[in-house]
Design a protein around this motif. Structure first.
Motif, PDB file in Angstrom:
ATOM      1  N   GLY A 387      -4.249   3.193  10.388  1.00  0.00           N
ATOM      2  CA  GLY A 387      -3.400   4.246  10.948  1.00  0.00           C
ATOM      3  C   GLY A 387      -2.048   4.333  10.258  1.00  0.00           C
ATOM      4  N   PHE A 388      -1.809   3.427   9.282  1.00  0.00           N
ATOM      5  CA  PHE A 388      -0.514   3.428   8.581  1.00  0.00           C
ATOM      6  C   PHE A 388      -0.191   4.806   7.993  1.00  0.00           C
ATOM      7  CE2 PHE A 388       1.368   3.202   4.270  1.00  0.00           C
ATOM      8  CZ  PHE A 388       2.654   2.859   4.619  1.00  0.00           C
ATOM      9  N   ARG A 389      -1.199   5.415   7.344  1.00  0.00           N
ATOM     10  CA  ARG A 389      -0.927   6.678   6.633  1.00  0.00           C
ATOM     11  C   ARG A 389      -0.379   7.754   7.578  1.00  0.00           C
ATOM     12  NH1 ARG A 389      -5.798   5.646   3.694  1.00  0.00           N
ATOM     13  NH2 ARG A 389      -5.335   4.916   1.588  1.00  0.00           N
ATOM     14  N   GLU A 390      -0.832   7.727   8.834  1.00  0.00           N
ATOM     15  CA  GLU A 390      -0.358   8.765   9.785  1.00  0.00           C
ATOM     16  C   GLU A 390       1.117   8.595  10.130  1.00  0.00           C
ATOM     17  OE1 GLU A 390      -4.140   7.669  11.337  1.00  0.00           O
ATOM     18  OE2 GLU A 390      -3.861   8.370   9.279  1.00  0.00           O
ATOM     19  N   THR A 391       1.690   7.410   9.835  1.00  0.00           N
ATOM     20  CA  THR A 391       3.108   7.207  10.170  1.00  0.00           C
ATOM     21  C   THR A 391       4.041   7.634   9.024  1.00  0.00           C
ATOM     22  OG1 THR A 391       3.263   4.964   9.273  1.00  0.00           O
ATOM     23  CG2 THR A 391       2.448   5.164  11.534  1.00  0.00           C
ATOM     24  N   VAL A 392       3.450   8.011   7.884  1.00  0.00           N
ATOM     25  CA  VAL A 392       4.278   8.289   6.697  1.00  0.00           C
ATOM     26  C   VAL A 392       4.909   9.686   6.782  1.00  0.00           C
ATOM     27  CG1 VAL A 392       4.268   8.552   4.179  1.00  0.00           C
ATOM     28  CG2 VAL A 392       2.877   6.755   5.257  1.00  0.00           C
ATOM     29  N   LEU A 393       6.240   9.725   6.789  1.00  0.00           N
ATOM     30  CA  LEU A 393       6.960  10.999   6.775  1.00  0.00           C
ATOM     31  C   LEU A 393       7.192  11.453   5.334  1.00  0.00           C
ATOM     32  CD1 LEU A 393       9.737  10.103   9.406  1.00  0.00           C
ATOM     33  CD2 LEU A 393       7.731  11.552   9.779  1.00  0.00           C
ATOM     34  N   ALA A 394       7.443  10.477   4.450  1.00  0.00           N
ATOM     35  CA  ALA A 394       7.670  10.797   3.032  1.00  0.00           C
ATOM     36  C   ALA A 394       7.465   9.528   2.234  1.00  0.00           C
ATOM     37  CB  ALA A 394       9.096  11.304   2.837  1.00  0.00           C
ATOM     38  N   ARG A 395       7.083   9.695   0.971  1.00  0.00           N
ATOM     39  CA  ARG A 395       6.940   8.519   0.096  1.00  0.00           C
ATOM     40  C   ARG A 395       7.527   8.867  -1.264  1.00  0.00           C
ATOM     41  NH1 ARG A 395       1.964  10.277   1.146  1.00  0.00           N
ATOM     42  NH2 ARG A 395       0.954   8.501   2.130  1.00  0.00           N
ATOM     43  N   ARG A 396       8.031   7.856  -1.940  1.00  0.00           N
ATOM     44  CA  ARG A 396       8.530   8.042  -3.316  1.00  0.00           C
ATOM     45  C   ARG A 396       7.890   6.956  -4.170  1.00  0.00           C
ATOM     46  NH1 ARG A 396      13.945   9.324  -5.518  1.00  0.00           N
ATOM     47  NH2 ARG A 396      13.729   9.079  -7.778  1.00  0.00           N
ATOM     48  N   VAL A 397       7.192   7.409  -5.207  1.00  0.00           N
ATOM     49  CA  VAL A 397       6.435   6.487  -6.057  1.00  0.00           C
ATOM     50  C   VAL A 397       7.210   6.223  -7.339  1.00  0.00           C
ATOM     51  CG1 VAL A 397       4.354   6.396  -7.487  1.00  0.00           C
ATOM     52  CG2 VAL A 397       4.193   7.210  -5.135  1.00  0.00           C
ATOM     53  N   PHE A 398       7.242   4.963  -7.766  1.00  0.00           N
ATOM     54  CA  PHE A 398       7.877   4.588  -9.034  1.00  0.00           C
ATOM     55  C   PHE A 398       6.847   3.921  -9.931  1.00  0.00           C
ATOM     56  CE2 PHE A 398      11.400   4.712  -6.089  1.00  0.00           C
ATOM     57  CZ  PHE A 398      12.422   5.283  -6.829  1.00  0.00           C
ATOM     58  N   SER A 399       6.505   4.579 -11.016  1.00  0.00           N
ATOM     59  CA  SER A 399       5.677   3.942 -12.041  1.00  0.00           C
ATOM     60  C   SER A 399       6.587   2.993 -12.819  1.00  0.00           C
ATOM     61  CB  SER A 399       5.115   5.009 -12.976  1.00  0.00           C
ATOM     62  OG  SER A 399       6.188   5.556 -13.721  1.00  0.00           O
TER      63      SER A 399
END
Ligand code: FAD
Length: 471
Positions: A387-399
């Protein structure tokens, strides 16, 4: 102020700032040139996702900063640095829905680790009890004449062992998994020499000083160092990337908080051919792929105990974590990567709007990897927190490339300033350590002893050497 007393530092990471403070304490007029618009290097905190959500760009959890003999000698508290300890330093969830929780108090840890409690305590206790003598010994170049020979001899007996050998002392798969998580911080394969000692170097301070986070983020460490430097008359000049030593005139001493590859470019033909060749042989380690999350609520861990710890290690058993690290060392991407996760807003309300949360997570990938491993990271989080994904409001990915674009020292996403295997442990970045082939030029980044982490000890020792050698 005569030019003989003017010094400069290239780079305002924790090591550059530590070096600048040592020089300023000795009466030098110090200018620090920083490429980015904010000082701190990999110890910066920014709104990386949504307004009001403060994320640590790099370092998040600070056993080494809290242990640093140099930082401890400075009045950083007076400049706003405050450590926050979560009730337990670390949680390590497992597939049965429970978690191994490492308690900070060694006696409590001993009783919580059941059949392995005594073995764990026997391994850690001498160094936990004498941490304040032990830390200065290990946070400096080796080999050196130890001030506490029996302690170092005892550590030396484990130093060359692999994490696999040390974990062999434990009966329970749970304790073996716990130790694997510590050892995986080394970026080495868990069968490699030194991986055991580096695991111990993560576990010992968990008991001795805890694994604290800084209130308002790691930027508070950098800000406190800058403020103290300013009180000594030093200046930090941001948005000033140094491309060549030619642009720096009038400085009697120059310290470089950069890695060997950048030093070769900046100092160019001024370096002797031999020294330049040695720097060119310096090896960088694996990179990291990082994600910062803004969440609507805390992570829904199956094992609710995970909410007691600021740091959570996701990877399951010893064997799975060993496989993940072996894959990275072999230039591959693990399908089930070992994920290091921090959940600071549970313990520091300044990090997110009321009721909301920030999470910092990364896994190891081959240096310079261009592969998107976001799904692999999120599968590992979901595995222990459905259920973690449902709590995500925004994400920022760093390669790895994104990280390097925001801090040139993160070469190929290497957060440790270069591999810390046996050779680069002893000769980092060369046998000269902080000195270079130019008399008044020194290197002071995490590519020098004692290596990565926020502790400032590379900068401290480099500046001390610079003062001794240039008078
Ligand atoms: C994602 C990530 C997670 C981490 N997690 C932790 C953690 O939890 N705990 C921990 O203790 N450590 C952690 N680390 C490691 C730690 O942050 C570093 O080891 C530490 O910051 C090294 O300090 P430094 O001063 O050597 O280099 P840096 O912090 O990288 O600073 C170098 C500075 O030099 C500047 N610079 C480079 N080239 C030039 C130039 N030519 N001119 C001017 N300026 C220049 C850069 O912009 C940067 O500001 C993490 C790092 C990262 C990236």
């Amino acid at each position: 102020m005569s030019s003989a007393s003017k010094a400069c530092v290239i780079g305002a990471g924790p090591n550059g700032l530590a070096a600048a403070i040592v020089l300023a304490q000795a009466g030098r007029q110090v200018d620090v040139f920083e490429a980015e618009s904010i000082a701190g290097g990999a110890a910066r905190t920014m709104e990386l996702t949504l307004p009001g959500f403060l994320h640590d760009f790099g370092s998040a959890v600070h056993p080494m900063a809290a242990s640093s003999p140099f930082f401890s000698s400075l009045p950083l508290k007076d400049y706003g640095l405050e450590w926050i300890h979560s009730p337990a330093p670390l949680a390590h969830p497992l597939d049965d829905g429970t978690a191994v929780i490492l308690e900070r108090d060694l006696n409590r840890a001993k009783s919580c680790l059941g059949a392995d409690g005594k073995a764990w305590s026997d391994l850690m206790q001498p160094f936990v009890e004498h941490w304040h003598e032990f830390a200065p010994e290990v946070l400096r170049p080796l080999p050196a004449i130890p001030k506490h020979p029996w302690l170092m001899a005892r550590f030396g007996m484990s130093a060359l062992l692999s994490a696999k050998t040390i974990a062999g002392r434990f009966q329970s798969d749970r304790t073996r998994a716990l130790f694997a998580g510590f050892a995986a911080h080394s970026f080495l394969g868990l069968h490699e020499p030194l991986s055991g000692a580096l695991g111990m170097m993560m576990a010992i301070p968990a008991h001795a000083v805890g694994w604290p986070i800084a209130r308002r983020g790691s930027q508070s460490i950098a800000d406190a160092l800058c403020a103290h430097l300013a009180s000594l008359g030093g200046k930090v000049i941001t948005s000033s990337r140094v491309e060549s030593l030619d642009s720096l005139s009038g400085y009697a001493v120059i310290l470089c908080d950069v890695t060997p590859r950048q030093l070769v470019v900046i100092a160019g033909r001024r370096l002797s051919d031999r020294y330049r060749r040695q720097l060119e042989k310096f090896r960088y380690g694996p990179g990291v792929f990082k994600v910062d999350y803004a969440l609507s609520e805390p992570i829904p861990w199956k094992a609710r105990d995970c909410l007691r710890a600021a740091t959570v290690h996701l990877g399951g058993s010893f064997e799975e974590i060993a496989a993940s690290e072996a894959a990275t060392r072999a230039g591959q991407h693990a399908s089930k990567p070992f994920v290091l996760l921090a959940q600071p807003s549970l313990f520091d309300p300044t990090r997110a709007p009321a009721g909301k949360h920030t999470v910092w997570a990364y896994c190891h990938v081959p240096n310079g990897s261009k592969v998107d491993v976001l799904a692999n990271i999120e599968q590992q989080i979901e595995r222990f927190a459905p259920g973690f994904r449902e709590t995500v409001l925004a994400r920022r990915v760093f390669s790895p490339a994104d990280l390097e674009s925001m801090d040139a020292n993160l070469v190929g996403g290497d957060v440790g300033g270069g591999v810390l295997d046996l050779r680069q442990f002893l000769f980092r970045p060369t046998w000269r350590h902080y000195a270079t082939s130019i008399r008044n030029l020194f290197i002071c980044s995490a590519s020098t002893p004692p290596g990565g982490s926020v502790h400032g000890m590379c900068g401290y020792h480099a500046a001390r050497m610079a003062l001794t050698r240039t008078g």
